[in-house]
Design a protein around this motif. Structure first.
Motif, PDB file in Angstrom:
ATOM      1  N   VAL A  89     -66.594  22.652  -9.121  1.00 56.63           N
ATOM      2  CA  VAL A  89     -68.249  22.793  -8.244  1.00 56.63           C
ATOM      3  C   VAL A  89     -69.116  24.657  -8.189  1.00 56.63           C
ATOM      4  O   VAL A  89     -69.966  24.327  -7.865  1.00 56.63           O
ATOM      5  CB  VAL A  89     -68.492  21.422  -7.323  1.00 56.63           C
ATOM      6  N   GLU A  90     -67.881  24.992  -8.477  1.00 53.00           N
ATOM      7  CA  GLU A  90     -68.210  26.884  -8.338  1.00 53.00           C
ATOM      8  C   GLU A  90     -66.826  27.634  -8.429  1.00 53.00           C
ATOM      9  O   GLU A  90     -65.658  26.845  -8.516  1.00 53.00           O
ATOM     10  CB  GLU A  90     -68.032  26.926  -6.912  1.00 53.00           C
ATOM     11  N   ARG A  91     -67.479  28.885  -9.494  1.00 63.45           N
ATOM     12  CA  ARG A  91     -66.467  29.456  -9.461  1.00 63.45           C
ATOM     13  C   ARG A  91     -67.014  30.665  -9.748  1.00 63.45           C
ATOM     14  O   ARG A  91     -68.118  31.443  -9.890  1.00 63.45           O
ATOM     15  CB  ARG A  91     -66.139  29.018 -11.485  1.00 63.45           C
ATOM     16  N   ILE A  92     -66.754  32.005  -9.176  1.00 52.42           N
ATOM     17  CA  ILE A  92     -66.522  32.926  -9.040  1.00 52.42           C
ATOM     18  C   ILE A  92     -66.607  34.032 -10.168  1.00 52.42           C
ATOM     19  O   ILE A  92     -64.603  34.327  -9.428  1.00 52.42           O
ATOM     20  CB  ILE A  92     -66.764  33.744  -7.957  1.00 52.42           C
ATOM     21  N   THR A 102     -61.947  27.399 -17.379  1.00 54.21           N
ATOM     22  CA  THR A 102     -63.538  26.647 -16.843  1.00 54.21           C
ATOM     23  C   THR A 102     -64.513  27.614 -16.309  1.00 54.21           C
ATOM     24  O   THR A 102     -65.114  28.486 -16.787  1.00 54.21           O
ATOM     25  CB  THR A 102     -62.607  26.019 -15.808  1.00 54.21           C
ATOM     26  N   ARG A 103     -66.246  26.568 -16.484  1.00 50.02           N
ATOM     27  CA  ARG A 103     -67.346  26.559 -15.788  1.00 50.02           C
ATOM     28  C   ARG A 103     -67.936  25.459 -15.063  1.00 50.02           C
ATOM     29  O   ARG A 103     -67.037  24.338 -14.475  1.00 50.02           O
ATOM     30  CB  ARG A 103     -67.715  26.558 -17.117  1.00 50.02           C
ATOM     31  N   VAL A 104     -68.460  25.832 -14.074  1.00 46.91           N
ATOM     32  CA  VAL A 104     -68.964  25.070 -13.251  1.00 46.91           C
ATOM     33  C   VAL A 104     -69.521  23.862 -13.776  1.00 46.91           C
ATOM     34  O   VAL A 104     -70.232  24.498 -15.281  1.00 46.91           O
ATOM     35  CB  VAL A 104     -69.910  25.698 -12.363  1.00 46.91           C
ATOM     36  N   ARG A 167     -49.177  30.168 -16.421  1.00 49.77           N
ATOM     37  CA  ARG A 167     -49.350  30.306 -17.870  1.00 49.77           C
ATOM     38  C   ARG A 167     -49.453  29.212 -18.309  1.00 49.77           C
ATOM     39  O   ARG A 167     -49.299  28.673 -19.209  1.00 49.77           O
ATOM     40  CB  ARG A 167     -48.839  31.362 -18.451  1.00 49.77           C
ATOM     41  N   GLN A 168     -49.936  27.928 -17.842  1.00 50.55           N
ATOM     42  CA  GLN A 168     -49.813  26.479 -18.428  1.00 50.55           C
ATOM     43  C   GLN A 168     -51.166  26.399 -19.290  1.00 50.55           C
ATOM     44  O   GLN A 168     -51.045  25.302 -19.574  1.00 50.55           O
ATOM     45  CB  GLN A 168     -50.280  25.382 -16.701  1.00 50.55           C
ATOM     46  N   VAL A 169     -52.397  27.219 -18.682  1.00 51.44           N
ATOM     47  CA  VAL A 169     -53.596  27.125 -19.408  1.00 51.44           C
ATOM     48  C   VAL A 169     -53.635  28.047 -20.376  1.00 51.44           C
ATOM     49  O   VAL A 169     -54.494  27.653 -21.712  1.00 51.44           O
ATOM     50  CB  VAL A 169     -54.574  27.163 -17.968  1.00 51.44           C
TER      51      VAL A 169
END
Length: 222
Positions: A89-92, A102-104, A167-169
């Protein structure tokens, strides 16, 4: 997407999709670009803004997320669980910080990210069983895909109050996440800090992330 792509994805005749798309464009749910393709319209964004777990949570959490980003100059994320997936729901994104996938508004598996592990650890047992009983995607050589190992990890998350995704992603990123609670003590979200692997000790970041999570929890309780 083009009209034919939409029809193929929906499994409907092009003529039917053309009529439906026309209505959605008129209402504002879809917009047609200069290339003739269709994309999500502002009306859907306005509708989504009414969801209390999205913007309502985001508005209360944003000052603390910004503080965490300012202090660390790293990626800060806020996410909730929707079924068996994480929704961000949010990423800075700080300048020069490690790239994240990831993205909002984007979704991700619960089993790999720091926020996902936190949310899965505090999910109902039937949700945990469904997630761990299904095939688990491997993103890197370090992604944990063994259900038994994951169950132990989830137990540690509940005991320690934080999760570490090493480092899982992607092989160049490490995340630390902590739970956000509402006034009843229910875990409703998770906040995380994503840094470049090797730039900082995961455990040195835990106090910062947990402090932010507690501050957001207090804001939700007011």
């Amino acid at each position: 997407m083009s009209l034919s792509e939409l029809a193929r994805q929906a499994g409907l005749p092009v003529s039917t999709v053309h009529r439906m798309v026309g209505e959605l464009v008129e209402w504002g749910a879809l917009e047609r670009g200069a290339d003739g393709g269709y994309r999500v319209g502002l009306r859907l964004w306005e509708l989504g803004a009414l969801a209390p777990r999205g913007p309502g949570l985001r508005e209360r959490a944003l000052p603390f997320l910004e503080d965490l980003s300012l202090i660390t100059r790293e990626n800060v994320q806020l996410a909730v669980r929707e079924g068996t997936e994480v929704v961000f729901v949010e990423r800075i994104a700080a300048t020069g910080a490690v790239r994240v996938l990831t993205r909002v508004g984007g979704r991700f598996a619960l089993t790999a990210t720091g926020v996902g592990l936190v949310l899965l650890a505090h999910a109902p047992v039937d949700v945990q069983d469904e997630v761990l009983g299904a095939p688990i995607s491997r993103h890197t050589s370090r992604t944990v895909t063994d259900p038994d190992v994951l169950r132990h990890l989830l137990a540690d998350v509940r005991t320690n109050g934080f999760a570490i995704s090493d480092r899982q992603v992607t092989m160049d990123a490490l995340s630390v996440a902590a739970p956000v609670q509402d006034r009843t003590g229910q875990v409703v979200a998770a906040v995380s800090l994503v840094v470049r692997y090797g730039s900082a000790s995961a455990h040195s970041l835990v106090p910062l992330v947990r402090t932010s999570a507690r501050a957001i929890s207090r804001a939700l309780a007011d």
